[in-house]
Motif scaffolding. Sequence first.
Motif, PDB file in Angstrom:
ATOM      1  N   SER A 143      -5.232 -18.148   5.809  1.00 29.21           N
ATOM      2  CA  SER A 143      -5.280 -16.927   6.609  1.00 29.21           C
ATOM      3  C   SER A 143      -3.896 -16.303   6.733  1.00 29.21           C
ATOM      4  CB  SER A 143      -5.820 -17.246   8.012  1.00 29.21           C
ATOM      5  OG  SER A 143      -4.876 -18.038   8.728  1.00 29.21           O
ATOM      6  N   PRO A 144      -3.818 -15.000   7.044  1.00 28.90           N
ATOM      7  CA  PRO A 144      -2.516 -14.364   7.247  1.00 28.90           C
ATOM      8  C   PRO A 144      -1.711 -15.007   8.374  1.00 28.90           C
ATOM      9  CG  PRO A 144      -4.232 -12.701   6.980  1.00 28.90           C
ATOM     10  CD  PRO A 144      -4.921 -14.022   7.099  1.00 28.90           C
ATOM     11  N   GLU A 145      -2.395 -15.429   9.444  1.00 25.84           N
ATOM     12  CA  GLU A 145      -1.689 -16.062  10.557  1.00 25.84           C
ATOM     13  C   GLU A 145      -1.018 -17.355  10.131  1.00 25.84           C
ATOM     14  OE1 GLU A 145      -4.741 -14.959  10.661  1.00 25.84           O
ATOM     15  OE2 GLU A 145      -4.968 -13.569  12.350  1.00 25.84           O
ATOM     16  N   GLU A 146      -1.684 -18.123   9.279  1.00 23.84           N
ATOM     17  CA  GLU A 146      -1.107 -19.381   8.820  1.00 23.84           C
ATOM     18  C   GLU A 146       0.107 -19.134   7.944  1.00 23.84           C
ATOM     19  OE1 GLU A 146      -0.795 -23.605   8.159  1.00 23.84           O
ATOM     20  OE2 GLU A 146      -1.451 -22.256   9.753  1.00 23.84           O
ATOM     21  N   LEU A 147       0.051 -18.108   7.099  1.00 23.43           N
ATOM     22  CA  LEU A 147       1.215 -17.779   6.268  1.00 23.43           C
ATOM     23  C   LEU A 147       2.385 -17.352   7.142  1.00 23.43           C
ATOM     24  CD1 LEU A 147       2.481 -17.358   3.484  1.00 23.43           C
ATOM     25  CD2 LEU A 147       1.548 -15.033   3.494  1.00 23.43           C
ATOM     26  N   PRO A 204      -5.209  -1.639   5.833  1.00 18.55           N
ATOM     27  CA  PRO A 204      -4.327  -1.034   4.822  1.00 18.55           C
ATOM     28  C   PRO A 204      -2.957  -1.710   4.763  1.00 18.55           C
ATOM     29  CG  PRO A 204      -5.481   0.668   6.044  1.00 18.55           C
ATOM     30  CD  PRO A 204      -5.800  -0.623   6.722  1.00 18.55           C
ATOM     31  N   LYS A 205      -2.425  -2.129   5.906  1.00 20.09           N
ATOM     32  CA  LYS A 205      -1.131  -2.811   5.913  1.00 20.09           C
ATOM     33  C   LYS A 205      -1.204  -4.131   5.154  1.00 20.09           C
ATOM     34  CE  LYS A 205       2.377  -4.745   8.996  1.00 20.09           C
ATOM     35  NZ  LYS A 205       2.777  -4.979  10.405  1.00 20.09           N
ATOM     36  N   GLN A 206      -2.291  -4.878   5.364  1.00 19.50           N
ATOM     37  CA  GLN A 206      -2.447  -6.152   4.652  1.00 19.50           C
ATOM     38  C   GLN A 206      -2.605  -5.928   3.159  1.00 19.50           C
ATOM     39  OE1 GLN A 206      -5.812  -7.559   6.937  1.00 19.50           O
ATOM     40  NE2 GLN A 206      -4.544  -8.999   8.101  1.00 19.50           N
ATOM     41  N   MET A 207      -3.329  -4.906   2.774  1.00 22.76           N
ATOM     42  CA  MET A 207      -3.485  -4.597   1.352  1.00 22.76           C
ATOM     43  C   MET A 207      -2.130  -4.268   0.725  1.00 22.76           C
ATOM     44  SD  MET A 207      -6.736  -4.847   0.549  1.00 22.76           S
ATOM     45  CE  MET A 207      -6.969  -3.809  -0.899  1.00 22.76           C
ATOM     46  N   HIS A 208      -1.318  -3.528   1.462  1.00 21.38           N
ATOM     47  CA  HIS A 208       0.010  -3.181   0.955  1.00 21.38           C
ATOM     48  C   HIS A 208       0.889  -4.421   0.827  1.00 21.38           C
ATOM     49  CE1 HIS A 208       3.698  -0.938   0.300  1.00 21.38           C
ATOM     50  NE2 HIS A 208       4.260  -1.592   1.311  1.00 21.38           N
ATOM     51  N   GLN A 209       0.826  -5.310   1.824  1.00 19.48           N
ATOM     52  CA  GLN A 209       1.643  -6.526   1.792  1.00 19.48           C
ATOM     53  C   GLN A 209       1.270  -7.419   0.620  1.00 19.48           C
ATOM     54  OE1 GLN A 209       0.816  -7.995   5.748  1.00 19.48           O
ATOM     55  NE2 GLN A 209       2.850  -7.392   6.487  1.00 19.48           N
ATOM     56  N   MET A 210      -0.014  -7.511   0.326  1.00 22.96           N
ATOM     57  CA  MET A 210      -0.444  -8.408  -0.752  1.00 22.96           C
ATOM     58  C   MET A 210      -0.146  -7.847  -2.132  1.00 22.96           C
ATOM     59  SD  MET A 210      -3.978 -10.218   0.496  1.00 22.96           S
ATOM     60  CE  MET A 210      -4.858  -8.706   0.835  1.00 22.96           C
ATOM     61  N   GLY A 211       0.114  -6.562  -2.229  1.00 22.35           N
ATOM     62  CA  GLY A 211       0.465  -5.972  -3.510  1.00 22.35           C
ATOM     63  C   GLY A 211      -0.618  -6.175  -4.551  1.00 22.35           C
ATOM     64  N   SER A 212      -0.230  -6.684  -5.718  1.00 21.95           N
ATOM     65  CA  SER A 212      -1.183  -6.870  -6.812  1.00 21.95           C
ATOM     66  C   SER A 212      -2.245  -7.905  -6.470  1.00 21.95           C
ATOM     67  CB  SER A 212      -0.443  -7.289  -8.081  1.00 21.95           C
ATOM     68  OG  SER A 212       0.248  -8.512  -7.886  1.00 21.95           O
ATOM     69  N   PHE A 213      -1.919  -8.850  -5.579  1.00 24.19           N
ATOM     70  CA  PHE A 213      -2.910  -9.865  -5.203  1.00 24.19           C
ATOM     71  C   PHE A 213      -4.037  -9.271  -4.369  1.00 24.19           C
ATOM     72  CE2 PHE A 213       1.074 -12.474  -5.506  1.00 24.19           C
ATOM     73  CZ  PHE A 213       0.712 -13.169  -6.657  1.00 24.19           C
ATOM     74  N   GLY A 214      -3.790  -8.106  -3.733  1.00 21.50           N
ATOM     75  CA  GLY A 214      -4.797  -7.519  -2.863  1.00 21.50           C
ATOM     76  C   GLY A 214      -5.809  -6.639  -3.563  1.00 21.50           C
ATOM     77  N   LYS A 215      -5.646  -6.438  -4.872  1.00 26.43           N
ATOM     78  CA  LYS A 215      -6.601  -5.609  -5.602  1.00 26.43           C
ATOM     79  C   LYS A 215      -7.986  -6.256  -5.609  1.00 26.43           C
ATOM     80  CE  LYS A 215      -3.125  -3.537  -8.661  1.00 26.43           C
ATOM     81  NZ  LYS A 215      -2.677  -3.383 -10.075  1.00 26.43           N
ATOM     82  N   ASN A 216      -8.986  -5.433  -5.319  1.00 24.75           N
ATOM     83  CA  ASN A 216     -10.390  -5.870  -5.348  1.00 24.75           C
ATOM     84  C   ASN A 216     -10.698  -6.963  -4.325  1.00 24.75           C
ATOM     85  OD1 ASN A 216     -10.849  -4.138  -7.613  1.00 24.75           O
ATOM     86  ND2 ASN A 216     -10.059  -5.748  -8.976  1.00 24.75           N
ATOM     87  N   VAL A 217      -9.877  -7.083  -3.262  1.00 29.73           N
ATOM     88  CA  VAL A 217     -10.159  -8.045  -2.199  1.00 29.73           C
ATOM     89  C   VAL A 217     -10.977  -7.348  -1.122  1.00 29.73           C
ATOM     90  CG1 VAL A 217      -9.167  -9.491  -0.384  1.00 29.73           C
ATOM     91  CG2 VAL A 217      -8.099  -9.410  -2.649  1.00 29.73           C
ATOM     92  N   GLY A 218     -12.230  -7.766  -0.960  1.00 25.32           N
ATOM     93  CA  GLY A 218     -13.109  -7.134   0.022  1.00 25.32           C
ATOM     94  C   GLY A 218     -13.013  -7.748   1.392  1.00 25.32           C
ATOM     95  N   GLU A 219     -12.647  -9.050   1.453  1.00 22.51           N
ATOM     96  CA  GLU A 219     -12.573  -9.746   2.729  1.00 22.51           C
ATOM     97  C   GLU A 219     -11.348 -10.643   2.774  1.00 22.51           C
ATOM     98  OE1 GLU A 219     -16.834 -10.688   4.769  1.00 22.51           O
ATOM     99  OE2 GLU A 219     -16.399 -11.797   2.935  1.00 22.51           O
ATOM    100  N   ILE A 220     -10.768 -10.725   3.951  1.00 26.11           N
ATOM    101  CA  ILE A 220      -9.749 -11.727   4.252  1.00 26.11           C
ATOM    102  C   ILE A 220     -10.353 -12.670   5.281  1.00 26.11           C
ATOM    103  CG2 ILE A 220      -7.525 -12.119   5.377  1.00 26.11           C
ATOM    104  CD1 ILE A 220      -6.481  -9.629   4.126  1.00 26.11           C
TER     105      ILE A 220
END
Length: 636
Positions: free
Chosen positions: A623-627, A538-554
Motif C-alpha cells: 500500500s502507499p502508506e506502507e511505502l 491523480p496525485k498517486q498516478m503522477h507519483q507512480m509514473g510509468s508504473f501507474g499506467k493502466n492501474v485501475g485500483e490501489i
Amino acid sequence: MPFLFIQTPDNRRLLKLPTHKTTIGRSKTNTVTIDDDFSSRVHCTIQQIDGRYILQDNGSRNGTKVNGQPIDTPIQFGRKGSFSIGQTNFLFSLDDPRLDPDWLSKPAAVTPEPAAAIPANAAGSDSSGLSPDRLFSHLKNQPQQNNVAVNDVSADPLLDGDDDEDVPQLGDEDAMFDPDAQNKMTDPFAVLRRFIKPHRARLDFAVNQIGLVNSRGENLHPTELAQTEQEITDQIDDAGQSDSDQDSDVGMAVNIFRLLLLSAFAGRASDMHFEPGTESLLIRLRVDGSMVSLVEVPSALGARLYGLIKVLSDIDISKRATVQEGHFRTQLPDRSVDFRVSFTPVIHGQKLVIRVLDSVSSPQHLNDLMLPDWMLSHIQKVSTQSSGMILVCGPTGSGKTTTLYAALRDVDVQRRNVITIEDPVEYQLKGVTQIPINQKQGNTFHSMLRSVLRQDPDVILLGEIRDRETAETGMQAAMTGHLVLSTIHARDTVGTIFRLLDLGAEPYLVGSAMNLILAQRLIRLLCNNCKAGRKPTPKQMHQMGSFGKNVGEIFYPVGCPNCFDQGYAGRQGLYELLTMTDELRDAILKSATMGAINDALSRVLFTSLEQSGYKLIADGITSPEELDRIVGSSSA
C-alpha cells in the motif's frame, strides 16, 4: 464509571469503560474491538473532557450514526446515549444499565445531546481522539452535570441473571479494559490455542514435538512424537494438561512455554517480548516488524517461565538487577531453531526479549530474495569474482545480514575459504569459519579483520563497517584479491558513498574497491484475504509514473484474523542497487557532490527505493502508506 452495551445481530455484551478515553473499531489495538464489515480500523472515540463524555467519528468510511444520521461534529452525551456502526448498536450510560432493565429495550429514547457549542474543528486533526486543550474552552462554561456513584456490580459478568443463555461472558479482549475482569479471564492455554488455530496449517509439528535444549546442548525436555494429524490437533488442544508433571511448577512452565514457542512459529514471529507489570506479565510477538499482543499471564506463572528460560540459557536465576544474556535451542522434527535471550532490569522486574533465529522463515539463497532480474544477475556475477566489494545498507532490521548470508550460501565453500566476522553470529553456516566479536577482550571488527587476512581467505563477510580503520582495511582487502561483503548504516546507496567519505575513507579507495552497493528495506505485503481496492487519485498516478499506467485500483489494508488484524501478512525486500561505473568513479574522485553522482546515475540503469515501491503498489502487493512508512523522507 461509564458502561457500554453492545448489541449485534448475533450477540450482546456489557463492558465497563475507562474514564479517560475509549477507542472503538475493527483493530485489536482499540479499547473496544468490534467485528462489523462497516467498521473502520479506529472508527470512533469516546473521551472524557472536563467531566463530559464526547463522541467523535474518526473520519471513518461509513460514519458513526446517531438517530440514523452520520455525525459531522463531536457529540456530547448526557447521562445516556446511543449510536450505531453498521449493524452494531451501542448504548452508553453513566449508570449500570442492569439497574434499569427497561432502558435496554428503549434505545431510541436516550440519544446523545448535540454539542452545538463544539465546532467541527475542535477535535483537531489527530484521528486517535479528541484534543482536550482545544475542547476545554468550549465546554468549561457549560452547566456541569452532577456525577453519580456507580455501583460496582462487575463481579456479575451477565447483563441479567435471569438471561444466562442469551448473554455471553466477558471475553479475553474485554478483560483488558475491564479492571474487575481479571478473575473472569480465560486461562492462558485457551488464549494461546485460539491464537494458533487460524494458523495451524503452517505447522507440521505439534506442541509436544518441541524439545528444549539448553546452551550446552543438553536436551532437558525431550519431544513426544505425534504420528497423525489428529494427534497433532489433540496435542495443541490439550496443551497444559498432557504432561505427567503438569501439576508441578516445572510442568506448568514447560507446557505454556512450548505453547508460546508454537505461537511464535505459527505467527512467523522474529521476537518474543515479555513485559512485566504490577500483577501480570504481558507477552507480545513481533510479526512482520509490528508488535502483536499474544497473552497476559499472572506474575506467579511469569516467574516460573523466567526460571525455566534462565535454566535453559545457563543464566543465574538469583540475579535480577543486571543485564543478562544467553541462548538456547529447540529441537523440532525437521530442524533445530536457535534463540537469543536478553534480560534487562525494569521498574517491575526484568523485561525479556527472545530473538527467534529460525532459518526456515528467512530467504536461504539469492534467488529467494525477490530481487528484480537485473539486480540478481549483477549480484550473482560479483559474488563469483575473486576480488571486489559488495556493501548492503539500510536501518537496523532491514534484512542486511540475511541478504549477505544468502550470498554466502551460493558461494562454493568446497573450493573457496570463507570467513565471517560477526557481532554476534546469528546463523551457523556449514563449511564457513565464523568468528564472533568480543569487545571486552579487544576483538573488534578492525582487529579481527587484520587477523583474518593472515588466514588465507577467499571471501570475507564483515558484519559491519563502523569506523575509518575497518572501512579502509576492508576496501584494501577487496583490492588485493579478496571478495569482501559487509553492511553499513546509511539511508540509501548514494548516502553510503558519503557515509564512507565521512568516516574518513580516501575517495580513491571508495571508487576503486567498490563494485556494488545495495540499499534495502523490508516492506509488508497486503493480506490477500482482506485487502480492499480503491481508485487511485491523480496525485498517486503522477507519483507512480510509468508504473501507474493502466492501474485501475490501489489496494489498502483492512485486517482479519489471518493477519492478526494488521492488514498485512509477510514481508519482502525492497531494493535499490548502485553499480560502480567508470563515470561514477570519476565523479567520486573529482568532486564527490550529490549533483555529480546523480548526474552519473542518470545515464545508467538505476531504480530508487521509492520507484521499486511504486511497482509493488501497482501490482497490488503493498500500500502507499506502507511505502511512506519505510522509505519516508528518502523519497523526497
